[in-house]
Design a protein around this motif. Structure first.
Motif, PDB file in Angstrom:
ATOM      1  N   ARG A   1       0.800  -1.224   0.000  1.00  0.00           N
ATOM      2  CA  ARG A   1       0.000   0.000   0.000  1.00  0.00           C
ATOM      3  C   ARG A   1       0.835   1.278   0.000  1.00  0.00           C
ATOM      4  O   ARG A   1       0.300   2.359  -0.215  1.00  0.00           O
TER       5      ARG A   1
ATOM      6  N   HIS B   1       2.185  -1.576  -9.129  1.00  0.00           N
ATOM      7  CA  HIS B   1       3.415  -2.239  -8.721  1.00  0.00           C
ATOM      8  C   HIS B   1       3.818  -3.339  -9.704  1.00  0.00           C
ATOM      9  O   HIS B   1       5.002  -3.653  -9.855  1.00  0.00           O
TER      10      HIS B   1
ATOM     11  N   ALA C   1      -7.197   6.835  -6.940  1.00  0.00           N
ATOM     12  CA  ALA C   1      -7.325   6.086  -5.686  1.00  0.00           C
ATOM     13  C   ALA C   1      -8.271   6.815  -4.742  1.00  0.00           C
ATOM     14  O   ALA C   1      -8.216   8.043  -4.608  1.00  0.00           O
TER      15      ALA C   1
ATOM     16  N   VAL D   1      -5.446   2.017  -4.797  1.00  0.00           N
ATOM     17  CA  VAL D   1      -4.906   2.148  -6.151  1.00  0.00           C
ATOM     18  C   VAL D   1      -5.952   2.805  -7.037  1.00  0.00           C
ATOM     19  O   VAL D   1      -7.148   2.792  -6.733  1.00  0.00           O
TER      20      VAL D   1
ATOM     21  N   ALA E   1      -2.363  -3.823 -10.436  1.00  0.00           N
ATOM     22  CA  ALA E   1      -1.895  -2.748  -9.560  1.00  0.00           C
ATOM     23  C   ALA E   1      -0.629  -2.146 -10.168  1.00  0.00           C
ATOM     24  O   ALA E   1       0.128  -2.840 -10.853  1.00  0.00           O
TER      25      ALA E   1
END
Length: 478
Positions: free
Chosen positions: A60, A95, A143, A149, A93
Motif C-alpha cells: 500500500r 506495482h 485512488a 490504487v 496494480a
C-alpha cells in the motif's frame, strides 16, 4: 560493475538463489478441482489442498522494486511460519502492471517484479491466485484513499472510447487477451500459480447494460483457460450485501467455465442485507451456504471478507480495537466449517492483520484441521445447531468429524463496541452426533492447546471450559 559483480547482484535479488527453496510446488504439481470431490481443491497427485491465507494484493505504500521484494519476503515468511500456503495478488496494480504506458507495449522490467514474487512464493510454499484486471473507468478514477490504487486505465483510452466499447468490441477483447497471453508465456507452466481471476468485482464497472459484463465473462473465461490450461480460471463479483446480488451471483457462479464459486462479503453497517451486520461467523457462514446452494458441485470460497466503514468507505474502525483478532478468527473458521473449500480469505492485510500482528490465527486454523481430509472423509457441513448458548458448526465425516463451537453470547458487538470481555463457557456434556464415539480430542485455538476426553459416554461429549470458541475432533463408528 564487471560481469561477475553483475551476476552476483542479480542472483542476490532473486530468492531462489538462497539455496533453501521450498520444493512443494514442484513435488505436488498444479492445483486443480479434486476429481474425488469437486467441492474441494487438490494437487495433481490428488492430495487435498486447502488454501490458507489472506489477500496480499499489493503493497500500500511501497513502489520500488527492492522494496516490493522485501515487502513480500516479510509477509510470505510470516504467513508460511503460521501454516499459510496461499495469497491473491492484483497484477493490474501499478506495482506489477506490465502495460503501464502504452496499450500493447509490455515492460519486461515490471514483469520481473512479478517473477521475483512468484519465486518468493515458491520459496515459502505459497500458491498464488493472480487477478488480471480491476479498472472501472478509462480515465478519471484515482485512488479513493491513501494506500489504495487507481481504478482507471488511461493507456486504453486511445484504443476504445467507452467502457462499453472495451467489453463489446474486438479491439477491447484483444487488448485483454494479448496481455493475458504475455503473462501466460511467463507463468502458465508454473505450478506456484494456482489460478487466474478475470476481474476484481466486475459488476462494479458502471455500465448502462450490465448484461454486457456477463456476456463478456462467458466469452472470455474459456479463452483465458486456453492460455492457462493447467491453472484454474474464475470470475469475481462485489460484496454480496443486497438482495439483487444473490441473483447476480447465481448467473455468474453457475457458468460451467467458472471453475471456483467465489464470494465477497463484508461486515458493513451500511449494507442492505441485515446479515451483513450480524456476528462475523454468521455473515461468513451465510455467504458460503448461499453459494453452496447455487453451485453445489463446485469449490466455494469466501475469497474476500473483512469489516468496513458503512458502504465501503474504508477499513473498519473496529480493527483498532480488535487486537485479539476476534473478527479474523471467525472469518477463518466459519466458512470452512460451513462447507467451503477454504477458510475465509481476509482483505485488509496491512490495516488489520499486519498492524495487529494477527498472523498466528492462520496457524491456529491450520492446527485445528491438521490431519483432517474432508475429501477422504466425504465430509458434510451441517446446519448450525444452537444449544445452551452455543453455536455448533459441524463437518461430519465417515469416521472422523470436526466441530467448531462458538459462544453465541460473545461477538464483535459485545466485545468491540460494548467493551464486554467474553465470559468463560462452563464445561458441559453435549450430544454432537448420533454415532458411538471412540475418541474425542479438544483444541483451544485461543490457547493453542490440545486435550483429550477422559471419559467417553456413547454419543455424548463432555467438553471442557473455554472462552469464545473450541474445536472438537471426534473419531466415531462409521
Amino acid at each position: 560493475m564487471n560481469l561477475i559483480q553483475l551476476v552476483v547482484a542479480v542472483l542476490s535479488f532473486y530468492p531462489w538463489s538462497a539455496g533453501d527453496k521450498n520444493q512443494l510446488a514442484t513435488e505436488t504439481g498444479f492445483v486443480k478441482v479434486s476429481t474425488r470431490d469437486s467441492r474441494y481443491l487438490a494437487f495433481e497427485n490428488d492430495s487435498v489442498f486447502i488454501p490458507i491465507g489472506p489477500n496480499i494484493c499489493f503493497p500500500r505504500s511501497e513502489l520500488s522494486t527492492q522494496g516490493i521484494r522485501e515487502y513480500y519476503e516479510s509477509y510470505f515468511q510470516k504467513l508460511s511460519q503460521n501454516g499459510g500456503n496461499y495469497t491473491r495478488i492484483w497484477l493490474s496494480a501499478p506495482h506489477f502492471e506490465v502495460e503501464p504506458q502504452t496499450a500493447g507495449m509490455y515492460d519486461s522490467g515490471l514483469a520481473e517484479r512479478t517473477d521475483a514474487v512468484v519465486a518468493l512464493a515458491e520459496k515459502y510454499g505459497i500458491r498464488i491466485k493472480f487477478c488480471l484486471e480491476h479498472f472501472r473507468k478509462l480515465t478519471n478514477s484515482p485512488a479513493r484513499f491513501a494506500g489504495s490504487v487507481a481504478f482507471d486505465r488511461p493507456p486504453y483510452a486511445s484504443q476504445v472510447q467507452t467502457m462499453e466499447s472495451f467489453f463489446e468490441s474486438g479491439i477491447g477483447k484483444n487488448l485483454y487477451l494479448k496481455r493475458a497471453e504475455y503473462l501466460a508465456n511467463r507463468y502458465a507452466d508454473n505450478p506456484v500459480v494456482m489460478g487466474w481471476e478475470l476481474w476484481n468485482e466486475i459488476n462494479a464497472v458502471p455500465l448502462k447494460d450490465p448484461q454486457l459484463l456477463l456476456n463478456w465473462t462467458q466469452e472470455i473465461l474459456p479463452k483465458v483457460k486456453e492460455r492457462f490450461p493447467r491453472q484454474l480460471v474464475m470470475q469475481s463479483l462485489g460484496s454480496m450485501d443486497n438482495p439483487s446480488a444473490i441473483e447476480l451471483y447465481r448467473k455468474y457462479m453457475q457458468l460451467p467455465t467458472n471453475q471456483i464459486a467465489q464470494v465477497h462479503r463484508y461486515l458493513d453497517e451500511g449494507a442492505q442485507l441485515p446479515i451483513c451486520q450480524a456476528p462475523m461467523d454468521e455473515l461468513a457462514a451465510d455467504a458460503v451456504r448461499t453459494l453452496r446452494a447455487i453451485s453445489p458441485d463446485k469449490p466455494v470460497i469466501l475469497s474476500e471478507v473483512g469489516a468496513v466503514e458503512p458502504n465501503h468507505a474504508g477499513p473498519s474502525r473496529l480493527y483498532a480495537k480488535d487486537t485479539a483478532g476476534i473478527l479474523l478468527h471467525d472469518l477463518l473458521f466459519a466458512p470452512f466449517f460451513s462447507g467451503a473449500a477454504a477458510p475465509g480469505q481476509s482483505w485488509h492485510w496491512e490495516f488489520y492483520i499486519h498492524k495487529n500482528n494477527l498472523w498466528g490465527h492462520f496457524g491456529r486454523f491450520q492446527q485445528a484441521i491438521k490431519g483432517f481430509d474432508p475429501v477422504a472423509q466425504k465430509a458434510q457441513a451441517r446446519e448450525i445447531q444452537r444449544k445452551n448458548g452455543l453455536k455448533i458448526y459441524a463437518l461430519e465425516g465417515q469416521n472422523t468429524s470436526l466441530y467448531w463451537i462458538r459462544d453465541a453470547t460473545s461477538n464483535w458487538k459485545t466485545e468491540l463496541v460494548e467493551g464486554h470481555l467474553p465470559k468463560p463457557v462452563q464445561a458441559q456434556r453435549i450430544t454432537l452426533n448420533s454415532k458411538k464415539n471412540n475418541r474425542i480430542t479438544f483444541y483451544d485455538p485461543w490457547k493453542n492447546t490440545w486435550s483429550a476426553a477422559e471419559n467417553l459416554s456413547g454419543t455424548q461429549a463432555e467438553i471442557p471450559a473455554f472462552t469464545r470458541s473450541l474445536v472438537v475432533r471426534v473419531e466415531h463408528d462409521n
